[in-house]
Design an enzyme around this catalytic site. Structure first.
Site, short mmCIF file in Angstrom:
data_model
loop_
_atom_site.label_atom_id
_atom_site.label_comp_id
_atom_site.label_asym_id
_atom_site.label_seq_id
_atom_site.Cartn_x
_atom_site.Cartn_y
_atom_site.Cartn_z
N CYS A 116 0.81 -1.23 0.00
CA CYS A 116 0.00 0.00 0.00
C CYS A 116 0.84 1.28 0.00
CB CYS A 116 -0.93 0.02 1.20
SG CYS A 116 -1.98 -1.41 1.25
N HIS A 256 -3.52 6.79 3.63
CA HIS A 256 -3.90 5.51 3.04
C HIS A 256 -5.30 5.14 3.56
CE1 HIS A 256 -3.96 1.56 1.54
NE2 HIS A 256 -3.66 0.95 2.67
N ASN A 286 -10.20 -0.25 0.45
CA ASN A 286 -8.74 -0.13 0.42
C ASN A 286 -8.25 -0.65 -0.94
OD1 ASN A 286 -5.99 -0.43 0.70
ND2 ASN A 286 -6.07 -1.53 2.65
N1 ACO Z 1 -17.74 -9.17 9.85
C1 ACO Z 1 -18.06 -9.52 11.12
N2 ACO Z 1 -17.16 -9.85 12.03
C2 ACO Z 1 -15.86 -9.82 11.66
C3 ACO Z 1 -15.46 -9.47 10.36
C4 ACO Z 1 -16.46 -9.14 9.45
N3 ACO Z 1 -16.17 -8.79 8.19
N4 ACO Z 1 -14.12 -9.53 10.31
C5 ACO Z 1 -13.68 -9.90 11.52
N5 ACO Z 1 -14.74 -10.09 12.33
C6 ACO Z 1 -14.75 -10.53 13.72
C7 ACO Z 1 -13.48 -11.26 14.12
O1 ACO Z 1 -13.56 -12.61 13.72
C8 ACO Z 1 -13.50 -11.09 15.61
O2 ACO Z 1 -14.36 -12.06 16.15
P1 ACO Z 1 -13.94 -12.87 17.49
O3 ACO Z 1 -13.78 -11.80 18.54
O4 ACO Z 1 -15.09 -13.77 17.70
O5 ACO Z 1 -12.66 -13.55 17.16
C9 ACO Z 1 -14.16 -9.74 15.80
O6 ACO Z 1 -14.80 -9.40 14.56
C10 ACO Z 1 -13.22 -8.63 16.16
O7 ACO Z 1 -12.08 -8.75 15.35
P2 ACO Z 1 -10.91 -7.72 15.50
O8 ACO Z 1 -9.76 -8.22 14.70
O9 ACO Z 1 -10.71 -7.37 16.94
O10 ACO Z 1 -11.57 -6.46 14.79
P3 ACO Z 1 -10.95 -5.04 14.62
O11 ACO Z 1 -11.74 -4.06 15.38
O12 ACO Z 1 -9.48 -5.03 14.82
O13 ACO Z 1 -11.20 -4.75 13.06
C11 ACO Z 1 -10.02 -4.83 10.99
C12 ACO Z 1 -10.67 -5.64 12.11
C13 ACO Z 1 -11.10 -4.04 10.29
C14 ACO Z 1 -9.37 -5.78 10.02
C15 ACO Z 1 -8.98 -3.86 11.59
O14 ACO Z 1 -8.14 -4.57 12.51
C16 ACO Z 1 -8.11 -3.21 10.54
O15 ACO Z 1 -8.56 -2.43 9.76
N6 ACO Z 1 -6.80 -3.49 10.58
C17 ACO Z 1 -5.85 -2.90 9.65
C18 ACO Z 1 -5.90 -3.64 8.37
C19 ACO Z 1 -5.06 -2.99 7.32
O16 ACO Z 1 -4.72 -1.84 7.39
N7 ACO Z 1 -4.75 -3.80 6.32
C20 ACO Z 1 -4.14 -3.38 5.14
C21 ACO Z 1 -2.72 -3.04 5.25
S1 ACO Z 1 -2.34 -2.22 3.79
C22 ACO Z 1 -1.72 -3.29 2.60
O17 ACO Z 1 -0.55 -3.46 2.50
C23 ACO Z 1 -2.64 -3.96 1.68
#
Ligand code: ACO
Length: 337
Positions: A116, A256, A286
């Site tokens: 990214c 980003h 994203n």
């Molecule tokens: N729908 C419903 N529930 C979900 C979903 C979904 N789509 N995805 C995850 N959950 C659940 C998980 O399984 C978890 O359940 P559990 O507690 O029973 O295990 C719960 O939601 C909470 O999960 P968390 O990981 O704590 O959720 P969080 O608030 O951290 O949000 C997210 C997850 C959106 C992925 C966030 O952590 C995030 O945006 N992280 C950064 C990701 C990022 O920037 N990635 C790209 C990098 S850039 C690149 O190089 C491409």
């Protein structure tokens, strides 16, 4: 001593596929909800390339628009750089395919793999080539068909990503956005937080890698979130300090577009008010390397950036990689000859 002109972006163009994937569509594909996606990410829709549309096609379309807006012919381009983590092939580069597709017959071409952060890495590379006097005009393209590497059975990742492309012509002269200070970083010790484990030399494609879905992106979202906030904030702060500026001097922050909560945390740490932050993630998700590039295009179409105004870009991605870059509007007529 030869005083060289500062590299600047003189034309931008983007391409977004027409297919829209909504949160409601995703509700039918995995165990998720519009409410979860909206509250945890800020995303509502993302664009998906068609079956016959690839990173090279989207990148070429964006490049043609950028060339038109820069009033340059493809023959005048010296180098084509493509930031992508979803290339058409492992080899040849997507840059080489685009170079041919747009008729940039005098250009060298290579891909930049910084996930990214690729667009900021690409603009920084173009700045180095232009300001060293090696090249005059460089196309920096960010193009991603993330949908080819997203597992639409994995709710942790499939709600986040979208496809799209944007291109910028970086030149040694003309009105535009000067690439001022740059600040890049990486930490390969954290590589496993975001990776596509299969298909490379380490795990060549086999029945086994496919059965284990190793050809899809794997992500540790929670860990990435923390690093994203820390690294983008510190890169942005360092980039401003290098330019002798502070938060209040910025007209727009273009972060980003990974998660609205990441963006809010960065804005808080930098003391930049919400109305100065440009967001597109609600409509495109994203788009990896393309995300800042597409946002920059839309921002500059929506608002007239005045001479002397500063835009701050900040990115973070797999690798890990990160970076910040300061753009300043300049009119060629105001430059000392
Ligand atoms: N729908 C419903 N529930 C979900 C979903 C979904 N789509 N995805 C995850 N959950 C659940 C998980 O399984 C978890 O359940 P559990 O507690 O029973 O295990 C719960 O939601 C909470 O999960 P968390 O990981 O704590 O959720 P969080 O608030 O951290 O949000 C997210 C997850 C959106 C992925 C966030 O952590 C995030 O945006 N992280 C950064 C990701 C990022 O920037 N990635 C790209 C990098 S850039 C690149 O190089 C491409």
């Amino acid at each position: 001593m030869v005083v060289r002109a500062k590299a600047r972006i003189i034309g931008i163009g983007s391409y977004l596929p027409s297919n829209i994937l909504t949160n409601q569509d995703l509700e039918k594909m995995v165990d998720t909800s519009d409410d979860w996606i909206t509250s945890r990410t800020g995303m509502k829709e993302r664009r998906l390339a068609s079956v016959q549309e690839f990173s090279s096609d989207m990148g070429a379309a964006a490049a043609k628009t950028a060339l038109k807006n820069a009033s340059l012919n493809p023959e005048q381009i010296d180098m084509v750089l493509v930031a992508t983590m979803s290339p058409d092939y492992i080899s040849p580069s997507t840059a080489a395919i685009i170079q041919s597709a747009i008729g940039a017959v005098n250009a060298s071409a290579f891909d930049i793999q910084a996930a990214c952060s690729g667009y900021i890495y690409g603009l920084s590379t173009a700045k180095a080539f232009v300001e060293s006097g090696i090249y005059k005009n460089i196309l920096v393209i960010a193009s991603e068909k993330m949908s080819a590497f997203v597992d639409y059975k994995d709710r942790n990742t499939c709600v986040l990503f979208g496809d799209g492309a944007s291109a910028a012509v970086v030149s040694q002269k003309g009105d535009g956005l000067v690439i001022d200070s740059i600040c890049l970083g990486a930490d390969g010790a954290l590589a496993s937080l975001l990776m596509i484990p299969g298909g490379g030399a380490r795990h060549p494609t086999s029945h086994e890698t496919v059965a284990q879905r190793m050809h899809y992106m794997k992500m540790e979202g929670k860990e990435l979130f923390k690093h994203a906030v820390r690294k983008m904030s510190s890169a942005a702060t360092d980039c401003l300090a290098k330019a002798g500026l502070n938060d209040g001097d910025i007209s727009w922050l273009i972060p980003h577009q990974a998660n609205a909560r990441i963006i809010d945390a960065i804005a808080k740490s930098l003391s930049i008010p919400q109305e100065k932050i440009y967001k597109t993630l609600h409509k495109y998700g994203n788009t990896s390397a393309s995300s800042i590039a597409i946002a920059l295009d839309e921002l500059t179409q929506e608002y007239t950036i005045k001479p002397g105004e500063h835009l701050l870009l900040a990115a973070f991605g797999g690798g890990l990689t990160w970076g910040a870059l300061l753009l300043t509007k300049i009119l060629a007529s105001s430059e000392k000859k």
